[in-house]
Design an enzyme around this catalytic site. Structure first.
Site, PDB file in Angstrom:
ATOM      1  CE1 TYR A 266      -6.777   8.461   2.940  1.00 59.85           C
ATOM      2  CE2 TYR A 266      -5.217   9.465   2.648  1.00 59.85           C
ATOM      3  CZ  TYR A 266      -7.037   9.854   2.789  1.00 59.85           C
ATOM      4  OH  TYR A 266      -6.889  10.091   4.276  1.00 59.85           O
TER       5      TYR A 266
ATOM      6  CB  THR B 235      -1.800  11.139   0.696  1.00 58.05           C
ATOM      7  OG1 THR B 235      -1.944   9.797   2.047  1.00 58.05           O
ATOM      8  CG2 THR B 235      -2.453  11.837   1.411  1.00 58.05           C
ATOM      9  CE  LYS B 236      -1.131   4.920   1.513  1.00 61.37           C
ATOM     10  NZ  LYS B 236      -1.651   4.062   1.690  1.00 61.37           N
ATOM     11  CG  ASN B 237       4.738   7.192  -4.004  1.00 59.51           C
ATOM     12  OD1 ASN B 237       4.292   7.264  -2.683  1.00 59.51           O
ATOM     13  ND2 ASN B 237       5.339   6.525  -4.144  1.00 59.51           N
TER      14      ASN B 237
ATOM     15  CB  CYS C 216      -1.093   0.449   1.622  1.00 61.25           C
ATOM     16  SG  CYS C 216      -2.212  -1.353   1.009  1.00 61.25           S
TER      17      CYS C 216
END
Length: 369
Positions: free
Chosen positions: A182, A184-186, A159
């Protein structure tokens, strides 16, 4: 100067024309749930990960939960994982009726301490969930060898590790991995989203109906599934961002390199180490530092956002204290909980902002050491 922990607005601004075109087509065709963009994203993301199959879901938590169910993990079973992780890793295990069994993290990588796993294996152990943390892969070879020796399933929590590599191979290294998208993920959506990738056809076939209320076709339900379907708008966002992900990763690595250059000479700080087997994608840039809380407060006063990931090991969260865990059980994790600090990290972070963050950290230690 104000420096946010992450600035999604900058990235979105560059993508807006292409997003508007994709959204317009979806809205015109009213193709909202599990539509054509979802199927295309599943194909593209499976290819990106080097896997045969991908199922788009509502979250990374659902990906872990359904993967455990697909492998037959349930009541009476134990699943070994690392205590230095986000709560959902353990929560997914608990939500299928199994018991999480924690091990400590490695001193250098912060990921699961592979050498501690075997001593936790019992006749009830069914699976291992290694976590690729902060953007760096766990040391997978010894874990996969151990799983083969004891006939255990391995489900990789990817994740925080979109595009991370282990010995040149994109995670997951085993046959199955769970991803969160989500925002804010890469690789982030504009809401909740997740996916499971796998090379196991039986796992894939289970996932295709388990995530859709256990329904292989309309009004026919073969298992007690859940409602975890990716919507087309999120898939359109992810498809667009996936094309840019290699470039975003290059920028994150360049930012990390610049941080390293400025911070490595501050004796009160330990910069993150990229392990010899890893290609780190820096979802987070996490330092270990003296006077952590005071430094975070000082940076905040200077307009710099930071985050503590994580302030507590999972074994000290209320649901798992009830399993008999106590302070002192996992000393490496507990020590890091008191010293880790995440600095601003996102592809659009400027050189001027990085210099300001590093100069402010240096000023803090000159004043208060």
């Amino acid at each position: 100067m104000k420096v946010p922990m992450i600035d999604l607005k900058k990235q979105t601004k560059h993508l807006l024309p292409a997003l508007y075109r994709a959204f317009d087509q979806i809205l015109t065709e009213a193709d909202f749930i599990m539509g054509a963009p979802v199927h295309k994203f599943e194909q593209e993301f499976a290819r990106f990960c080097g896997k045969r199959y991908c199922v788009g879901l509502n979250s990374g938590t659902d990906a872990l939960t359904l993967a455990l169910k697909a492998y037959g993990v349930g009541k009476g079973h134990e699943v070994i994982t690392v205590t230095n992780s986000f709560f959902s890793t353990a929560m997914a295990i608990s939500n299928v009726g199994a018991t999480p069994v924690f091990v400590d993290c490695d001193e250098t990588s912060h990921t699961i301490h592979a050498s501690q796993i075997e001593q936790k294996i019992t006749p009830r152990t069914k699976a291992i969930i290694p976590v690729h943390l902060y953007g760096q892969a766990a040391d997978m070879d010894p874990i996969l060898e151990l799983a083969k020796k004891h006939n255990l399933h391995v489900i990789e929590d990817c994740c925080q590790a979109h595009g991370a590599r282990y010995k040149g191979k994109v995670v997951p290294i085993g046959e199955t991995g769970a991803f969160s998208f989500y925002p804010t993920k890469n690789l982030g959506a504009y809401g909740d989203a997740g996916a499971l990738v796998t090379n196991n056809r039986n796992v894939y076939q289970y996932m295709t109906y388990a995530h859709n209320n256990g329904s292989p076709k309309k009004y026919v339900h073969t298992v007690l599934g859940i409602n975890s379907r990716m919507d087309s708008l999120q898939a359109a966002v992810l498809l667009l961002k996936l094309k840019h992900l290699p470039r975003y990763t290059q920028k994150r690595r360049a930012i990390a390199s610049r941080y390293n250059k400025y911070l490595r000479h501050i004796r009160q700080i330990q910069i993150p180490r990229e392990m010899p087997y890893a290609h780190h994608v820096y979802h987070l840039y996490v330092i270990e530092c003296e006077k952590r809380n005071q430094l975070a407060d000082y940076l905040k006063k200077k307009g710099i956002q930071t985050s503590i990931v994580y302030p507590s090991g999972l074994h000290l969260q209320r649901p798992y204290i009830q399993l008999g865990y106590k302070r002192g059980d996992f000393p490496i994790t507990e020590r890091k909980n008191k010293s880790v600090l995440s600095l601003p990290m996102f592809p659009e972070l400027t050189g001027k902002e990085i210099t300001y963050v590093c100069k402010t950290i240096k000023d803090f230690y000159l004043r208060f050491s």
